[in-house]
Design a protein around this motif. Structure first.
Motif, PDB file in Angstrom:
ATOM      1  N   ASN A 164     -43.584 -91.443  28.682  1.00 37.79           N
ATOM      2  CA  ASN A 164     -43.839 -92.566  29.582  1.00 37.79           C
ATOM      3  C   ASN A 164     -43.920 -92.093  31.039  1.00 37.79           C
ATOM      4  O   ASN A 164     -43.233 -91.156  31.448  1.00 37.79           O
ATOM      5  CB  ASN A 164     -42.785 -93.656  29.405  1.00 37.79           C
ATOM      6  N   TRP A 176     -43.653 -94.324  33.807  1.00 42.32           N
ATOM      7  CA  TRP A 176     -42.959 -95.158  34.781  1.00 42.32           C
ATOM      8  C   TRP A 176     -41.576 -94.624  35.153  1.00 42.32           C
ATOM      9  O   TRP A 176     -41.178 -94.712  36.313  1.00 42.32           O
ATOM     10  CB  TRP A 176     -42.850 -96.598  34.271  1.00 42.32           C
ATOM     11  N   SER A 177     -40.847 -94.054  34.182  1.00 43.60           N
ATOM     12  CA  SER A 177     -39.494 -93.588  34.476  1.00 43.60           C
ATOM     13  C   SER A 177     -39.489 -92.398  35.437  1.00 43.60           C
ATOM     14  O   SER A 177     -38.795 -92.436  36.468  1.00 43.60           O
ATOM     15  CB  SER A 177     -38.746 -93.242  33.181  1.00 43.60           C
ATOM     16  N   THR A 201     -40.683 -93.600  39.035  1.00 45.62           N
ATOM     17  CA  THR A 201     -39.707 -94.339  39.839  1.00 45.62           C
ATOM     18  C   THR A 201     -38.545 -93.442  40.234  1.00 45.62           C
ATOM     19  O   THR A 201     -37.997 -93.563  41.333  1.00 45.62           O
ATOM     20  CB  THR A 201     -39.231 -95.607  39.112  1.00 45.62           C
ATOM     21  N   ASN A 238     -49.901 -98.319  28.690  1.00 47.28           N
ATOM     22  CA  ASN A 238     -48.756 -97.457  28.981  1.00 47.28           C
ATOM     23  C   ASN A 238     -49.101 -96.388  30.010  1.00 47.28           C
ATOM     24  O   ASN A 238     -48.483 -95.320  30.036  1.00 47.28           O
ATOM     25  CB  ASN A 238     -48.231 -96.809  27.702  1.00 47.28           C
ATOM     26  N   LEU A 297     -50.384 -95.618  34.213  1.00 50.16           N
ATOM     27  CA  LEU A 297     -50.530 -96.108  35.575  1.00 50.16           C
ATOM     28  C   LEU A 297     -51.952 -95.856  36.074  1.00 50.16           C
ATOM     29  O   LEU A 297     -52.690 -95.054  35.502  1.00 50.16           O
ATOM     30  CB  LEU A 297     -49.514 -95.426  36.485  1.00 50.16           C
ATOM     31  N   ARG A 299     -47.464-105.462  39.197  1.00 51.86           N
ATOM     32  CA  ARG A 299     -46.581-104.778  38.260  1.00 51.86           C
ATOM     33  C   ARG A 299     -46.363-105.616  37.009  1.00 51.86           C
ATOM     34  O   ARG A 299     -46.183-106.829  37.079  1.00 51.86           O
ATOM     35  CB  ARG A 299     -45.248-104.469  38.944  1.00 51.86           C
ATOM     36  N   TRP A 311     -44.443-103.943  34.265  1.00 54.60           N
ATOM     37  CA  TRP A 311     -43.290-103.330  33.603  1.00 54.60           C
ATOM     38  C   TRP A 311     -42.132-103.274  34.596  1.00 54.60           C
ATOM     39  O   TRP A 311     -42.261-102.684  35.658  1.00 54.60           O
ATOM     40  CB  TRP A 311     -43.649-101.918  33.117  1.00 54.60           C
ATOM     41  N   TYR A 313     -37.948-104.973  37.341  1.00 58.50           N
ATOM     42  CA  TYR A 313     -39.008-104.152  37.887  1.00 58.50           C
ATOM     43  C   TYR A 313     -38.415-102.910  38.536  1.00 58.50           C
ATOM     44  O   TYR A 313     -37.394-102.973  39.225  1.00 58.50           O
ATOM     45  CB  TYR A 313     -39.825-104.925  38.907  1.00 58.50           C
ATOM     46  N   THR A 314     -39.052-101.784  38.296  1.00 57.19           N
ATOM     47  CA  THR A 314     -38.586-100.531  38.869  1.00 57.19           C
ATOM     48  C   THR A 314     -38.987-100.434  40.346  1.00 57.19           C
ATOM     49  O   THR A 314     -39.875-101.135  40.818  1.00 57.19           O
ATOM     50  CB  THR A 314     -39.165 -99.346  38.090  1.00 57.19           C
ATOM     51  N   ALA A 352     -44.864-100.481  38.480  1.00 57.84           N
ATOM     52  CA  ALA A 352     -45.448 -99.976  37.232  1.00 57.84           C
ATOM     53  C   ALA A 352     -46.385-101.029  36.661  1.00 57.84           C
ATOM     54  O   ALA A 352     -45.937-102.011  36.065  1.00 57.84           O
ATOM     55  CB  ALA A 352     -44.347 -99.623  36.235  1.00 57.84           C
ATOM     56  N   ILE A 381     -48.994-101.353  33.899  1.00 56.06           N
ATOM     57  CA  ILE A 381     -49.449-100.617  32.718  1.00 56.06           C
ATOM     58  C   ILE A 381     -50.249-101.482  31.747  1.00 56.06           C
ATOM     59  O   ILE A 381     -50.670-100.999  30.699  1.00 56.06           O
ATOM     60  CB  ILE A 381     -48.268 -99.955  31.981  1.00 56.06           C
TER      61      ILE A 381
END
Length: 633
Positions: free
Chosen positions: A288, A290-291, A294, A350, A352, A402, A404, A410-411, A415, A417
């Motif tokens: 992934n 996004w993790s 961020t 999934n 960006l 965003r 996700w 939200y991060t 994100a 996706i």
């Protein structure tokens, strides 16, 4: 609300106000340009345009083809301004104005605003943020016969998380209620075409919901896309729902990287006899993006050495998604689509978008200087697909879109996706927005407190028009509110207790409590997620400061690489002996990775205990829990 920041003033008889402010300031130049909309002739006659910023006329122009298609004027404002464009376009009885507006920075080429509208009187719209320096205002204008405009389509993409049954980890008992509320939401939105991911046994209920208590003659059908050999009944990932005629369901995809679990669709008939090719899509979540993104943005914000390079971030797309995307674009799509009819692809990529992470938005909220040319969505752009949300909302700083994770938190780094992509000269993007809150009548419940949306993904809704036979659309669409820059709180008064003087214990843990007081925000304590089900809230994290101290406050830094465990409701207890604890503070915090403070003036304690009553995902976590004490002379 109206989707276009463009005011069309009907009729040529009334005059337009001329520029009231000075047009020869140091703000730069405004170049107005006129051309035809795609596939049409330019509207004959004079087009009167005004650029109005903060209530004043910044620049104005009169354009017509072929004599004066471009005009350059001075603008007065140096700083960024909130603006609209007013247009008085040529009129003709029984014809409709099709107008497209694009505003961009002349220096960077970055588009800051787009609008498409069909004039049937007077239309109003939201403002856009005009950049400093030279700008270009590009107008496309054509006249269409009133009955030859096209077919309006409201399209919705929605990953519904385990068929609407939420996380399926905790024994919260809200599964069936969430499905029922999700069905009410889908019925409320009532899109012409709905694409779902993780449908997992809920498809028939969605069809029933869309056909319940209708006041029109529309009849929805469901198209199950995922049809794998030996597939279990609840493994039907991709579906499509529509009241349009389903002229053909395409054969199941079976490739090395993508199957019908990932991609498939149908040919949908339009009222004027034309058709569109519609596809539902899900790309792998492995690796992934996004993790780590961020985490990197938070590391930059906190002044820490980053864990990942920009190339390593881009490599997350190459774990699985890029191969899937290339196979879809190079093999499966060409084998199905063999005409020039419009194509719609919607679903959870999934991945960006490079449009969100380009250089003009390096300083946007949560970006922290990152510029990233994401490979997967770049491939769709190269294949001629328009990202409808970013087309309608080109300013990625003000409108991150965003998706996700709406149902959790939200991060810090936005994100987005989930996408609705279109291809075809005859497709117009009228508006696009997200849905990330339960319906108003569903809010305030215990379910809403835990999951403020029906799924971990927000839904995306795009309003499209396919040129052809049909009347002009009304132009009344929902739009997202612009976001403001993040507000980081200053540290509490006093001085932080050094990490070397702290230790910590927790009521339960999967990663050690000591990581919450180690002085490194890149590590974190996390409650136990390995038990099935995990320990219920409340959870406790107790900090030993080594000696009794005169405190001023406590700073909570949520984990920086994700959202599970972000504390939202808490109490703080204090003790001098580690046995008898007294509550000294309580409150709520946002579902955010930005740090939060607790004021503790006059508190004397050796031990502080954070009691977590509510937290994202029903877990608890902390990157750092830092006590502050009175400055020692």
């Amino acid at each position: 609300m109206m989707a276009a920041a463009l005011v069309l003033v009907g009729g040529l008889g009334g005059g337009m106000q001329q520029a009231s402010g000075p047009l020869h300031g140091a703000g730069g130049e405004v170049t107005f340009a006129l051309e035809a909309t795609p596939g049409n002739d330019v509207a004959r006659g004079t087009h009167h345009l005004q650029l109005r910023c903060d209530g004043d006329v910044e620049a104005s122009a009169r354009l017509h083809v072929p004599n004066r298609a471009t005009v350059t004027e001075r603008r007065s404002a140096d700083a960024e301004s909130d603006c609209v464009v007013r247009l008085r376009a040529p009129r003709r009885a029984d014809w409709v104005n099709e107008v497209m507006l694009e505003v961009r920075s002349a220096a960077s080429g970055a588009v800051v605003h787009r609008a498409t509208a069909y004039e049937t009187g007077e239309l109003g719209g939201r403002s856009f943020r005009l950049p400093a320096g030279d700008v270009e205002v590009r107008l496309s204008s054509s006249l269409l016969e009133a009955g030859e405009v096209g077919t309006a389509l409201s399209v919705m993409s929605f990953n519904i998380l385990h068929g609407g049954r939420l996380d399926e980890v905790h024994e919260h008992g809200f599964e069936q209620r969430n499905i029922a509320e999700l069905l009410e939401f889908v019925r409320h939105e009532d899109p012409d075409v709905l694409f779902t991911v993780e449908t997992y046994g809920t498809g028939d209920e969605i069809v029933e919901a869309l056909n319940t208590a209708r006041s029109d003659d529309k009849v929805f059908t469901g198209v199950q896309i995922t049809r794998e050999p030996g597939q279990a009944a609840d493994e039907d990932n991709l579906w499509m729902f529509t009241h349009l005629p389903v002229e053909e369901v395409y054969p199941s995809v079976a490739g090395d990287h993508a199957t019908s679990f990932n991609f498939g669709g149908a040919r949908l008939g339009l009222p004027d006899g034309r058709h569109v090719h519609a596809f539902s899509m899900w790309l792998s979540h492995r690796g992934n993006a996004w993790s780590p993104v961020t985490r990197t943005a938070m590391e930059n914000a906190l002044g820490l050495e980053t864990t990942s390079t920009e190339e390593e971030l881009l490599d997350t797309d190459r774990v699985a998604r890029l191969d899937m995307a290339n196979e879809i674009l190079d093999e499966h799509l060409p084998s199905i689509v063999q005409d020039d009819a419009p194509v719609i692809i919607a679903g959870d990529a999934n991945a960006l978008s490079p449009l969100d992470w380009s250089a003009p938005f390096a300083d946007a909220p949560g970006h922290e200087g990152l510029t990233l040319e994401w490979p997967v969505m770049s491939e769709f752009r190269e294949a001629g697909f328009a990202d409808t949300y970013r087309h309608a909302n080109p300013d990625a700083g003000r409108f991150p879109g965003r998706t996700w994770s709406a149902g959790f938190a939200y991060t810090y780094a936005p994100a987005r996706i989930d996408y609705i992509l279109t291809r075809g000269e005859d497709v117009r993007v009228l508006a696009s927005s997200t849905r990330d809150r339960r319906l108003p009548e569903q809010r305030g419940s215990a379910l809403d407190d835990i999951y403020p949306f029906y799924s971990d993904h927000a839904a995306v809704v795009s309003e499209l028009l396919v040129r052809g036979t049909g009347a002009a659309p009304s132009g009344d669409y929902e739009v997202d509110e612009p976001v403001e820059p993040y507000d980081w709180p200053a540290a509490p008064d006093g001085v932080p207790v050094p990490p070397s003087e702290l230790s910590a214990t927790a009521s339960n843990e999967s990663s050690p409590a000591a990581l919450a007081v180690d002085g490194d925000a890149r590590t974190h304590w996390h409650s136990n997620y390995q038990l099935d089900p995990p320990p219920p809230l409340p959870h406790e994290l107790t900090v030993d400061m080594g000696s009794v101290r005169s405190l001023t406050g406590l700073r909570y830094q949520p984990r920086i690489n994700g959202f599970n465990g972000i504390v939202t409701e808490y109490t703080v207890e204090a003790s001098t002996d580690g046995t008898t604890f007294t509550e000294v503070a309580s409150g709520t915090w946002d579902r955010s990775q930005i740090p939060s403070n607790v004021e503790l003036p006059g508190v004397e304690a050796r031990y502080l205990r954070l009691v977590v009553h509510e937290a994202v995902g029903l877990f608890s976590s902390a990157a750092e829990l830092t006590p502050y004490e009175v400055t020692k002379n």
